[in-house]
Motif scaffolding. Structure first.
Motif, PDB file in Angstrom:
ATOM      1  N   ALA A 171       0.861  -1.182   0.000  1.00 43.19           N
ATOM      2  CA  ALA A 171       0.000   0.000   0.000  1.00 43.19           C
ATOM      3  C   ALA A 171       0.897   1.232   0.000  1.00 43.19           C
ATOM      4  CB  ALA A 171      -0.920   0.016   1.212  1.00 43.19           C
ATOM      5  N   GLU A 172       0.327   2.355  -0.331  1.00 44.49           N
ATOM      6  CA  GLU A 172       1.045   3.621  -0.273  1.00 44.49           C
ATOM      7  C   GLU A 172       1.529   3.870   1.154  1.00 44.49           C
ATOM      8  OE1 GLU A 172      -0.106   7.967  -1.972  1.00 44.49           O
ATOM      9  OE2 GLU A 172      -1.424   7.211  -0.384  1.00 44.49           O
ATOM     10  N   GLU A 173       2.716   4.435   1.298  1.00 44.33           N
ATOM     11  CA  GLU A 173       3.238   4.786   2.616  1.00 44.33           C
ATOM     12  C   GLU A 173       3.166   6.300   2.786  1.00 44.33           C
ATOM     13  OE1 GLU A 173       7.235   4.140   5.394  1.00 44.33           O
ATOM     14  OE2 GLU A 173       6.756   2.772   3.761  1.00 44.33           O
ATOM     15  N   ILE A 174       2.540   6.744   3.882  1.00 43.66           N
ATOM     16  CA  ILE A 174       2.328   8.174   4.109  1.00 43.66           C
ATOM     17  C   ILE A 174       2.922   8.555   5.459  1.00 43.66           C
ATOM     18  CG2 ILE A 174       0.632  10.041   4.234  1.00 43.66           C
ATOM     19  CD1 ILE A 174      -0.710   6.756   3.127  1.00 43.66           C
ATOM     20  N   ARG A 175       3.781   9.562   5.455  1.00 40.26           N
ATOM     21  CA  ARG A 175       4.379  10.041   6.693  1.00 40.26           C
ATOM     22  C   ARG A 175       4.312  11.571   6.752  1.00 40.26           C
ATOM     23  NH1 ARG A 175       3.840   5.539   7.318  1.00 40.26           N
ATOM     24  NH2 ARG A 175       5.273   3.933   8.034  1.00 40.26           N
ATOM     25  N   TYR A 176       3.882  12.055   7.917  1.00 41.51           N
ATOM     26  CA  TYR A 176       3.876  13.490   8.191  1.00 41.51           C
ATOM     27  C   TYR A 176       4.816  13.728   9.371  1.00 41.51           C
ATOM     28  CZ  TYR A 176       2.249  18.040   9.905  1.00 41.51           C
ATOM     29  OH  TYR A 176       2.184  19.328  10.354  1.00 41.51           O
ATOM     30  N   ILE A 177       5.857  14.539   9.171  1.00 42.77           N
ATOM     31  CA  ILE A 177       6.864  14.763  10.191  1.00 42.77           C
ATOM     32  C   ILE A 177       6.456  15.977  11.022  1.00 42.77           C
ATOM     33  CG2 ILE A 177       9.320  14.999  10.665  1.00 42.77           C
ATOM     34  CD1 ILE A 177       8.363  12.454   9.056  1.00 42.77           C
ATOM     35  N   ILE A 178       6.099  15.713  12.270  1.00 40.42           N
ATOM     36  CA  ILE A 178       5.652  16.768  13.168  1.00 40.42           C
ATOM     37  C   ILE A 178       6.850  17.504  13.766  1.00 40.42           C
ATOM     38  CG2 ILE A 178       4.340  17.241  15.274  1.00 40.42           C
ATOM     39  CD1 ILE A 178       2.759  14.624  14.622  1.00 40.42           C
ATOM     40  N   LYS A 179       7.839  16.751  14.183  1.00 43.88           N
ATOM     41  CA  LYS A 179       9.082  17.317  14.709  1.00 43.88           C
ATOM     42  C   LYS A 179      10.218  16.378  14.361  1.00 43.88           C
ATOM     43  CE  LYS A 179       6.920  19.548  18.750  1.00 43.88           C
ATOM     44  NZ  LYS A 179       6.858  19.556  20.243  1.00 43.88           N
ATOM     45  N   GLY A 180      11.438  16.887  14.425  1.00 40.09           N
ATOM     46  CA  GLY A 180      12.598  16.057  14.171  1.00 40.09           C
ATOM     47  C   GLY A 180      12.887  15.868  12.690  1.00 40.09           C
ATOM     48  N   SER A 181      13.676  14.839  12.389  1.00 44.08           N
ATOM     49  CA  SER A 181      14.104  14.619  11.001  1.00 44.08           C
ATOM     50  C   SER A 181      14.627  13.203  10.841  1.00 44.08           C
ATOM     51  CB  SER A 181      15.192  15.632  10.612  1.00 44.08           C
ATOM     52  OG  SER A 181      16.272  15.590  11.540  1.00 44.08           O
ATOM     53  N   GLY A 182      14.757  12.782   9.597  1.00 43.57           N
ATOM     54  CA  GLY A 182      15.259  11.448   9.288  1.00 43.57           C
ATOM     55  C   GLY A 182      15.454  11.297   7.797  1.00 43.57           C
ATOM     56  N   TYR A 183      15.774  10.087   7.365  1.00 38.31           N
ATOM     57  CA  TYR A 183      16.039   9.817   5.956  1.00 38.31           C
ATOM     58  C   TYR A 183      15.136   8.708   5.429  1.00 38.31           C
ATOM     59  CZ  TYR A 183      20.552  12.165   6.871  1.00 38.31           C
ATOM     60  OH  TYR A 183      21.523  13.055   7.235  1.00 38.31           O
ATOM     61  N   PHE A 184      14.537   8.959   4.272  1.00 42.37           N
ATOM     62  CA  PHE A 184      13.946   7.894   3.467  1.00 42.37           C
ATOM     63  C   PHE A 184      14.874   7.683   2.274  1.00 42.37           C
ATOM     64  CE2 PHE A 184       9.703   8.378   5.438  1.00 42.37           C
ATOM     65  CZ  PHE A 184       9.365   7.041   5.532  1.00 42.37           C
ATOM     66  N   ASP A 185      15.278   6.432   2.061  1.00 39.09           N
ATOM     67  CA  ASP A 185      16.066   6.071   0.879  1.00 39.09           C
ATOM     68  C   ASP A 185      15.163   5.329  -0.082  1.00 39.09           C
ATOM     69  OD1 ASP A 185      18.239   7.052   2.319  1.00 39.09           O
ATOM     70  OD2 ASP A 185      18.879   5.047   2.975  1.00 39.09           O
TER      71      ASP A 185
END
Length: 234
Positions: free
Chosen positions: A123-137
């Motif tokens: 399925a589609e992957e959905i992310r909303y970043i409220i705070k902080g940070s990271g990496y999607f590769d």
């Protein structure tokens, strides 16, 4: 841009200038939380990400309050009208909120390592970043790794069937909302998955449309397939 069509609020994706920084990353990774850029850097742009089926909106998280953790979290409770409009527009009827940090996630280091296994979802992957940070590769059309640095206010979707992985960055902190259509299923299918229906769907909708070929990018049996990057353990 926000528009109203047939009594439905439509939120356009963000302009290219607002998309997150992205670059081609080195094959051998000694520390997944580092930027792992080539020297000199090999940046890429929103146009490349769009061709992979990725979608992106920039939201104002500082204007609203969200819990540290809530599973599930009713997306109808969103105080952000733009987020609510995107949810209604795209049919996201499930959400939860998590904080990935040593103080909030038991077994933090092992969990973050597991997130870094290359996989697909059905399925589609959905992310909303409220705070902080990271990496999607994500894998590009030539099966090379592109690293996307997602930060506070970023709402990004990855298409069903795309090879990808995730990691926190050096801050070891990301506060994020997961959204889903229907009953949530977070099962990862680790590579190789060339016969999986979701992978075939991605190949048909994205890769073959883009280059006109019938060779599956990433097919380990194809003579032209790129080798899987080597991850060097500390």
């Amino acid at each position: 841009m926000v528009a109203v069509t047939n009594n439905t609020t439509v939120v356009d994706q963000s302009p290219d200038s607002e998309w997150p920084e992205a670059w081609y990353m080195v094959d051998e990774v000694t520390n997944q939380k580092l930027p792992n850029k080539f020297e000199p850097n090999r940046p890429t742009d929103a146009a490349v990400l769009r061709r992979l089926g990725i979608q992106f909106w920039k939201l104002p998280p500082d204007e609203f309050e969200y819990p540290v953790k809530c599973v599930p979290w009713d997306p109808k409770e969103s105080p952000d009208p733009k987020l609510s409009a995107i949810r209604e527009q795209r049919g996201y009827n499930y959400a939860d909120i998590l904080t990935i940090h040593p103080d909030h996630l038991p077994g933090y280091e092992e969990k973050v390592k597991s997130f870094f296994e290359e996989h697909i979802h059905d399925a589609e992957e959905i992310r909303y970043i409220i705070k902080g940070s990271g990496y999607f590769d994500v894998r590009d059309l030539e099966d090379k790794w592109v690293r996307i640095h997602i930060k506070k206010g970023d709402l990004m979707t990855l298409p069903e069937g795309i090879y990808h992985r995730f990691t926190c960055d050096e801050t070891d902190y990301i506060h994020a909302m997961r959204l889903f259509i229907g009953q949530p299923v977070w099962t990862p299918f680790n590579r190789p998955q060339e016969e999986h229906p979701s992978r075939k769907k991605f190949v048909s909708n994205v890769i073959e449309v883009e280059d006109g070929s019938t060779t599956l990018v990433g097919d380990e049996t194809a003579e032209t397939a790129c080798k899987k990057p080597k991850i060097v353990e500390d």
